[in-house]
Design a protein around this motif. Structure first.
Motif, PDB file in Angstrom:
ATOM      1  N   ARG A   5       0.831  -1.297  -0.165  1.00 56.50           N
ATOM      2  CA  ARG A   5       0.182   0.195  -0.119  1.00 56.50           C
ATOM      3  C   ARG A   5       0.615   1.272  -0.551  1.00 56.50           C
ATOM      4  O   ARG A   5       1.671   1.305   0.891  1.00 56.50           O
ATOM      5  CB  ARG A   5      -0.684   0.705   1.502  1.00 56.50           C
ATOM      6  CG  ARG A   5      -2.165   0.643   1.071  1.00 56.50           C
ATOM      7  CD  ARG A   5      -2.864   1.163   2.629  1.00 56.50           C
ATOM      8  NE  ARG A   5      -2.068   1.577   3.932  1.00 56.50           N
ATOM      9  CZ  ARG A   5      -2.537   2.661   4.501  1.00 56.50           C
ATOM     10  NH1 ARG A   5      -3.957   2.776   4.578  1.00 56.50           N
ATOM     11  NH2 ARG A   5      -1.857   2.831   5.169  1.00 56.50           N
ATOM     12  N   LYS A   6       0.796   2.588  -1.085  1.00 56.37           N
ATOM     13  CA  LYS A   6       1.424   3.061  -0.685  1.00 56.37           C
ATOM     14  C   LYS A   6       0.600   4.594  -1.475  1.00 56.37           C
ATOM     15  O   LYS A   6      -0.193   4.124  -1.965  1.00 56.37           O
ATOM     16  CB  LYS A   6       2.646   2.752  -1.998  1.00 56.37           C
ATOM     17  CG  LYS A   6       2.388   3.158  -3.123  1.00 56.37           C
ATOM     18  CD  LYS A   6       3.943   2.424  -4.000  1.00 56.37           C
ATOM     19  CE  LYS A   6       4.021   3.824  -4.572  1.00 56.37           C
ATOM     20  NZ  LYS A   6       5.470   3.930  -5.548  1.00 56.37           N
ATOM     21  N   LYS A   7       0.890   5.544  -0.994  1.00 53.66           N
ATOM     22  CA  LYS A   7       0.599   6.582  -1.556  1.00 53.66           C
ATOM     23  C   LYS A   7       0.454   7.158  -2.740  1.00 53.66           C
ATOM     24  O   LYS A   7       1.834   7.503  -3.247  1.00 53.66           O
ATOM     25  CB  LYS A   7       0.670   8.127  -1.079  1.00 53.66           C
ATOM     26  CG  LYS A   7      -0.605   8.977  -0.577  1.00 53.66           C
ATOM     27  CD  LYS A   7      -0.330   9.785   0.656  1.00 53.66           C
ATOM     28  CE  LYS A   7      -1.443  10.806   0.578  1.00 53.66           C
ATOM     29  NZ  LYS A   7      -1.666  12.011   1.845  1.00 53.66           N
ATOM     30  N   ARG A   8      -0.072   7.526  -3.976  1.00 54.62           N
ATOM     31  CA  ARG A   8       0.598   7.845  -5.205  1.00 54.62           C
ATOM     32  C   ARG A   8      -1.074   9.049  -5.248  1.00 54.62           C
ATOM     33  O   ARG A   8      -1.609   8.611  -5.621  1.00 54.62           O
ATOM     34  CB  ARG A   8       0.465   6.817  -5.999  1.00 54.62           C
ATOM     35  CG  ARG A   8       0.130   6.876  -7.499  1.00 54.62           C
ATOM     36  CD  ARG A   8       0.852   5.942  -8.494  1.00 54.62           C
ATOM     37  NE  ARG A   8       2.364   5.587  -7.860  1.00 54.62           N
ATOM     38  CZ  ARG A   8       2.820   4.895  -8.668  1.00 54.62           C
ATOM     39  NH1 ARG A   8       2.208   4.288 -10.089  1.00 54.62           N
ATOM     40  NH2 ARG A   8       3.574   3.928  -8.259  1.00 54.62           N
ATOM     41  N   ASP A  15      -2.794  11.691  -4.766  1.00 52.97           N
ATOM     42  CA  ASP A  15      -3.136  11.359  -3.550  1.00 52.97           C
ATOM     43  C   ASP A  15      -4.256  11.103  -3.470  1.00 52.97           C
ATOM     44  O   ASP A  15      -5.304  10.902  -1.985  1.00 52.97           O
ATOM     45  CB  ASP A  15      -4.856  13.130  -3.878  1.00 52.97           C
ATOM     46  CG  ASP A  15      -3.674  13.769  -4.131  1.00 52.97           C
ATOM     47  OD1 ASP A  15      -2.765  14.865  -4.198  1.00 52.97           O
ATOM     48  OD2 ASP A  15      -4.379  14.718  -5.131  1.00 52.97           O
ATOM     49  N   SER A  16      -3.902   9.404  -3.501  1.00 55.29           N
ATOM     50  CA  SER A  16      -5.070   8.463  -2.692  1.00 55.29           C
ATOM     51  C   SER A  16      -4.037   7.034  -2.531  1.00 55.29           C
ATOM     52  O   SER A  16      -3.278   7.261  -2.971  1.00 55.29           O
ATOM     53  CB  SER A  16      -5.944   8.021  -3.347  1.00 55.29           C
ATOM     54  OG  SER A  16      -5.252   7.624  -5.083  1.00 55.29           O
ATOM     55  N   TRP A  17      -4.454   5.849  -1.348  1.00 53.43           N
ATOM     56  CA  TRP A  17      -3.981   5.290  -1.022  1.00 53.43           C
ATOM     57  C   TRP A  17      -4.914   4.580  -2.059  1.00 53.43           C
ATOM     58  O   TRP A  17      -5.546   3.900  -2.478  1.00 53.43           O
ATOM     59  CB  TRP A  17      -4.447   4.866   0.573  1.00 53.43           C
ATOM     60  CG  TRP A  17      -3.784   6.047   1.030  1.00 53.43           C
ATOM     61  CD1 TRP A  17      -4.272   7.337   2.070  1.00 53.43           C
ATOM     62  CD2 TRP A  17      -2.289   5.790   1.860  1.00 53.43           C
ATOM     63  NE1 TRP A  17      -3.235   7.927   2.929  1.00 53.43           N
ATOM     64  CE2 TRP A  17      -2.145   6.641   2.520  1.00 53.43           C
ATOM     65  CE3 TRP A  17      -1.020   4.975   1.101  1.00 53.43           C
ATOM     66  CZ2 TRP A  17      -0.501   7.580   3.676  1.00 53.43           C
ATOM     67  CZ3 TRP A  17       0.456   5.026   2.531  1.00 53.43           C
ATOM     68  CH2 TRP A  17       0.287   6.542   2.918  1.00 53.43           C
ATOM     69  N   TRP A  18      -3.493   3.677  -2.628  1.00 52.06           N
ATOM     70  CA  TRP A  18      -3.921   1.980  -2.795  1.00 52.06           C
ATOM     71  C   TRP A  18      -2.904   0.889  -2.692  1.00 52.06           C
ATOM     72  O   TRP A  18      -2.197   1.126  -2.227  1.00 52.06           O
ATOM     73  CB  TRP A  18      -3.992   2.246  -4.857  1.00 52.06           C
ATOM     74  CG  TRP A  18      -2.661   2.396  -5.537  1.00 52.06           C
ATOM     75  CD1 TRP A  18      -1.537   2.715  -4.397  1.00 52.06           C
ATOM     76  CD2 TRP A  18      -2.338   2.823  -6.111  1.00 52.06           C
ATOM     77  NE1 TRP A  18      -0.484   3.023  -5.643  1.00 52.06           N
ATOM     78  CE2 TRP A  18      -0.781   2.891  -7.162  1.00 52.06           C
ATOM     79  CE3 TRP A  18      -3.203   3.013  -7.810  1.00 52.06           C
ATOM     80  CZ2 TRP A  18      -0.353   2.688  -7.620  1.00 52.06           C
ATOM     81  CZ3 TRP A  18      -2.399   2.166  -8.738  1.00 52.06           C
ATOM     82  CH2 TRP A  18      -0.757   2.746  -9.149  1.00 52.06           C
ATOM     83  N   THR A  19      -4.112   0.195  -2.640  1.00 54.78           N
ATOM     84  CA  THR A  19      -2.910  -1.758  -2.743  1.00 54.78           C
ATOM     85  C   THR A  19      -2.839  -1.901  -3.900  1.00 54.78           C
ATOM     86  O   THR A  19      -4.126  -2.194  -4.809  1.00 54.78           O
ATOM     87  CB  THR A  19      -3.275  -2.360  -1.950  1.00 54.78           C
ATOM     88  OG1 THR A  19      -4.729  -3.110  -2.292  1.00 54.78           O
ATOM     89  CG2 THR A  19      -3.625  -1.549   0.225  1.00 54.78           C
ATOM     90  N   CYS A  74       3.558  -0.014   2.986  1.00 52.68           N
ATOM     91  CA  CYS A  74       3.738  -0.999   3.764  1.00 52.68           C
ATOM     92  C   CYS A  74       3.110  -1.784   2.817  1.00 52.68           C
ATOM     93  O   CYS A  74       2.468  -1.676   1.613  1.00 52.68           O
ATOM     94  CB  CYS A  74       2.327  -0.460   3.919  1.00 52.68           C
ATOM     95  SG  CYS A  74       2.040   0.537   5.562  1.00 52.68           S
TER      96      CYS A  74
END
Lengths: 275, 620, 143
Positions: free
Chosen positions: A56-59, A61-65, A80
């Motif tokens: 999971r990381k921020k790209r 403006d949003s978090w994504w997995t 993470c």
């Protein structure tokens, strides 16, 4: 000096060098990650996809997995990672299911699949004897060794590891590195009467001039002498005979021709000194 | 061509060439694009040349014949255009050459029978600008194709070529060029739709000794030919775009990767590069500036996967064309591990136009998220197949029914496949969708490089999914397990369905497998490989269920699940089907309803193809 | 600064405890064949320990095709990274002193690594034939 970054693996924090691959980090920290196409002697490849982890990381403006292969994913600050999430395990099970369909006879695949709860494939089994999973380790190691005798041929479902034009490979050294790194032990080779056969080519083994024992092929010796500029003398005898010779040399130097109190040493040796 | 050592020298040459062109009374353009070539346009060009000589209207007295790249309207080829007047002759034969030269070139008459007949108005169109196929297009990247000889640098310069390069090199700093492209909102037209300006800026920021620019001309989608047309029709606009890009990112070496299956594109690009180098537009000190850049042509072996950027770079390096993980982007570590900008042919071809006409002009076309235009190759069951360029945001309906002229008589629209083999199929209720990168993705398909295949009611969507999956099975590089083994198993499951061997859990199994292929594959090819299956499954689930539960293929394509019958009421007893049947399975007297003997029928559908009243139906 | 393994053959009593210690430490079993040090007999209760010299220009390091053999920064020893080894046995053939051998049980390549600076053979040597001394590695040239 590499900078240290903080990452989280399975909810536990680690401080690791930036850019270090996740697989190495997990292995160092005893976190089990299955892999079939990885070997330390070659660059990571990302082919078997068994080492996928969820991250999971921020790209923007949003978090994504997403899933990523641990063998190729570099550590970066704030990363993470989950190594056994449901998504990860589902992907690994499907991959093992697919591999089991490809190589139903492979003990290695059967064992890893069973460890992941896949006891038999749900897909159509491939016909054929070999257990090659096309991980590319043999060809990559052969490139690394410098022989470049084998490569993958064709693509897609027809892809296979092959020698040039399917004939005995002219550039093969017969070193068997390919066979050693093969995760499913599918590269056949035989050794008898001072001869070794692999990839359809038979190699003469260099016999020890003292006792006749053999461990490497003539091509290996010639390659080492030619490309590494080593003395051909080194390769004349086997390890046991060479050891006896060096023992005798040292004994001769130390006990029969003792000069003063100085401890002579071996021919080019250093480090542990013989006194 | 002399070596140009300053922008003034270029302008002087342009004025000189334009002056010469002014003196030309008439030009006959013969389309030598792939479609027209295959229909013998080279012979037509020769015949016209011969006739011009014979009738004494050749170059010495101000007449000119010019072979061009693809004009676009392939369906009506071979095409001959006479200027001035935009006179458009279609389906021309070599034997028409004498008439065309005599009446239209020498005289000022039209050859009525060669003019395009608009099926809507039943009128012949004098100029191609009147033809709906052309009238509804907006050409930017393709603007010059069809108006110049791709093998002649002079032609390109006379048409404004390399003016943008001079503008960028002498009036803009590299950063200003990037800023311009960034503000224009130009998105990569190879399929990804990544912002070109952002890509260039990332490349500049990435550390490295050298930087490379690459033009991706490995157009591998079945039914796509936009890049081919561009490289074969106007190589200099691609070259110019690349030089501007190289100047912007500080690269001195570029590669054009063209597939070997495009021999003409390879030849013309190579010729273009050589000519440009001779003219001082490539090589050291371009146009007398202190910027140096050169281009090499790299030929690909035709593997679909080599259109994937990282596989393409490995192929240029001389290695096996297999993708590698992009956790570190190729703008940072691309060709030979150096920062690399890779853009598609069409993207490069658009760059000079943006430099020339500016951001506002470019943004006046298209949508907010996808400004500008996009080229498509329109093919399948549509009247006007060919090469088109439209502003982004135009609806699918406009493209297929407006420009494409709709489907053939009695056929109804079923789906349009966009985005190449890894794209998806969109049904009728998506026809009013605006065509841009984001909308298509949201609808479960994708823009891809711009292939657009129209399918009618006789297309089986399961079979379509199976076809594209089979393509991907063959074209998977085989490096990673989910793509290599997964697509193979996906194909096996789909084949089960089309053969009537599927069980009820097949769809669930397909969906589960597709999810893993999408999540766990290494490159975009694998990640998008389940798209044809998933999009058809989403839009045409009933058709799948019919195959599985009723063992019936409603479209009559999957042979084991199809039985044809002749509808008694519709059949006129014309006997065409009886003649067409290769196995004598049809019986019937003249003017009385015919019947098909099921035990003999091999479901080849020949009867259905020839029936003028659609009396041959799929049995329920 | 590193520990240097000093070999004094005149003190060797041919007890072979070094071989056992080595095999126990590295292979987990008391099997002299799996040790990386060998004692050759040269008379009653007289032995000649033969062990890797960690040569300055080590043939094994040069010949290894996959870079599995390197010199350890901390101990100055020439060490084999088993995870990298592809078992081509080139090192075994190239070592002029015969100090690299093959484990007959599992096929691994056996090479002395000075036990990360604290050689077990010296710890267990009862007669002082093998001792460690801290100090710089003596540079030796060929005779």
């Amino acid at each position: 000096m590499s900078t240290l970054v903080k990452i989280k693996i399975d909810e536990k924090e680690y401080e690791v060098p930036r850019g270090r691959y996740l697989l190495a980090i997990c292995q160092e920290n005893g976190i089990p990650i299955p892999t079939l196409c990885h070997h330390e002697s070659v660059e990571p490849w990302g082919g078997c996809r068994l080492c996928v982890v969820e991250f999971r990381k921020k790209r923007w403006d949003s978090w994504w997995t997403e899933l990523a292969t641990a063998c190729l994913y570099p550590a970066e600050d704030g990363l993470c990672v989950w190594t056994r999430s449901e998504k990860v395990m589902k992907a690994r099970r499907t991959i093992l299911d697919l591999l089991l369909a490809r190589c139903p006879g492979s003990e290695v695949i059967t064992k890893i699949a069973a460890e992941h709860g896949v006891y038999q494939t749900s897909f159509a089994k491939r016909e054929g004897e070999d257990n090659c999973i096309l991980c590319g380790l043999c060809t990559r190691v052969c490139d690394r060794v410098g022989a470049r005798a084998i490569a993958t041929a064709l693509r897609g479902a027809l892809k296979e590891v092959s020698t040039p034009f399917g004939e005995p490979p002219p550039d093969c050294l017969g070193c068997l590195s390919c066979a050693h790194v093969c995760p499913t032990h599918t590269i056949g080779h035989t050794e008898a009467d001072g001869k070794r056969t692999v990839w359809g080519r038979t190699f003469e083994l260099v016999r020890c001039s003292g006792c006749g024992a053999a461990s490497v092929t003539r091509e290996q010796v010639e390659y080492a002498v030619r490309t590494k500029n080593l003395s051909p003398e080194y390769f004349v005898k086997c390890d046991a005979c060479k050891r006896r010779e060096s023992a005798a040399t040292f004994a001769g130097l130390l006990f029969d021709e003792r000069k003063g109190g100085e401890g002579p040493v071996g021919p080019t040796g250093s480090g542990p000194s013989h006194e | 061509m002399q070596r140009l050592t300053s922008p003034d020298a270029l302008e002087k040459l342009r004025a000189e060439l334009a002056g010469k062109r002014q003196a030309i009374k008439k030009t006959v353009f013969v389309c030598c694009g792939p479609g027209c070539l295959a229909n013998g346009s080279r012979k037509i060009a020769d015949a016209i040349g011969l006739q011009m000589e014979k009738q004494k209207v050749d170059a010495s007295v101000g007449y000119r014949r010019c072979t061009t790249g693809c004009h676009g309207f392939c369906e009506q080829g071979p095409l001959v255009i006479v200027q001035p007047g935009d006179i458009f002759y279609c389906k021309v034969k070599p034997s028409d050459a004498a008439t065309i030269v005599e009446r239209t070139v020498k005289g000022d008459e039209l050859v009525e029978r060669l003019l395009y007949l608009d099926p809507g108005t039943k009128q012949r169109c004098k100029a191609f600008t009147e033809i709906p196929f052309y009238a509804k297009q907006t050409r930017v990247a393709l603007a010059r194709i069809g108006t110049l000889d791709p093998t002649d640098l002079g032609n390109a310069i006379a048409s404004g070529g390399y003016a943008s390069l001079a503008k960028a090199l002498f009036t803009m700093k590299p950063d200003q060029v990037i800023d311009l492209v960034d503000r224009s909102g130009l998105r990569g037209k190879g399929g990804g739709g990544f912002l070109t300006g952002r890509k260039w800026r990332s490349c500049v920021k990435a550390p490295g000794d050298r930087r490379y620019v690459i033009c991706n001309g490995d157009e591998g989608d079945p039914g796509a030919f936009m890049d081919r047309a561009t490289m074969e029709g106007d190589p200099h606009c691609v070259i110019e775009g690349m030089i501007i890009g190289a100047y912007a990112v500080g690269s001195h070496e570029g590669y054009v990767y063209v597939r070997e299956e495009y021999p003409l594109a390879v030849e013309y690009m190579q010729l273009g590069v050589d000519e440009a180098r001779k003219a001082g537009l490539l090589g050291d000190n371009i146009l007398g500036s202190d910027f140096s850049f050169d281009i090499k042509i790299s030929r690909g072996g035709g593997a679909f996967v080599c259109g994937e950027s990282s596989a393409l770079m490995r192929s240029v390096e001389g290695k096996v064309g297999e993708p590698r993980a992009k956790y570190i982007h190729s703008v940072e570590r691309g060709l030979w591990d150096q920062p690399t900008v890779l853009n598609n042919v069409e993207t490069w071809a658009t760059v000079p136009v943006i430099v020339q006409k500016g951001v506002d002009w470019f943004r006046s076309m298209g949508t907010k998220g996808s400004p500008g235009t996009k080229a498509f190759s329109l093919s399948g069951q549509v009247r006007n197949t060919g090469l088109i360029e439209v502003p982004m945001g135009v609806t699918l309906r406009e493209v297929i029914f407006g420009i494409g002229g709709g489907l053939f008589k009695r056929r109804t629209f079923k789906a349009v496949q966009t985005g190449g083999p890894s794209g998806g199929c969109l049904p009728e209720d998506k026809l009013d969708l605006a065509v841009d990168f984001d909308e298509l993705t949201r609808a479960g398909s994708m823009m891809g490089s711009g292939g657009m295949i129209v399918m009618d009611d006789r297309a089986c969507m399961v079979d379509v999914a199976r076809y594209f999956t089979a393509f991907l099975v063959d074209e998977s590089c085989g490096k990673c397990v989910p793509c290599r083994e997964g697509t193979k198993q996906l194909l096996a499951l789909l084949t089960d369905i089309t053969h009537g061997n599927a069980t009820e859990d097949h769809l669930a199994r397909i969906e589960a497998l597709a999810a893993t292929i999408m999540q766990a594959s290494l490159c975009a090819l694998g990640k998008s490989a389940p798209n044809p299956v998933l999009s058809t499954l989403k839009q045409f689930r009933q058709e799948y269920l019919s195959h599985i539960e009723k063992k019936r293929c409603p479209a009559g394509v999957c042979k084991p699940l199809t039985r044809f019958v002749i509808d008694e009421e519709t059949c006129t007893g014309c006997g065409l089907c009886l003649k067409a049947c290769p196995v004598d399975a049809i019986r019937g007297e003249k003017k009385k309803p015919h019947t098909i003997e099921p035990s003999k029928c091999i479901t080849c559908a020949a009867c259905r193809e020839v029936c003028p009243v659609d009396a041959v139906e799929v049995a329920s | 600064m590193s520990n240097v393994l000093i070999v004094a053959p005149d003190r060797c009593i041919d007890c072979k405890k070094c071989e056992l210690a080595c095999s126990l430490h590295h292979a987990g079993s008391l099997d002299p064949d799996r040790g990386r040090i060998k004692v050759l007999n040269r008379g009653v209760e007289k032995g000649m320990p033969v062990v890797c010299l960690h040569c300055d220009e080590a043939a094994c390091l040069i010949v290894c095709p996959v870079g599995a053999i390197s010199r350890c920064d901390e101990t100055d020893a020439v060490v084999l990274d088993e995870t990298r080894c592809v078992r081509c046995k080139a090192c075994l053939a190239a070592c002029p002193f015969g100090n690299i051998t093959e484990d007959r049980v599992d096929g691994r390549v056996l090479k002395c690594d000075l036990c990360e600076g604290a050689p077990m053979c010296a710890v267990f040597c009862p007669s002082g034939a093998l001792v460690t001394r801290s100090g710089p590695r003596p540079l030796r040239s060929a005779p």
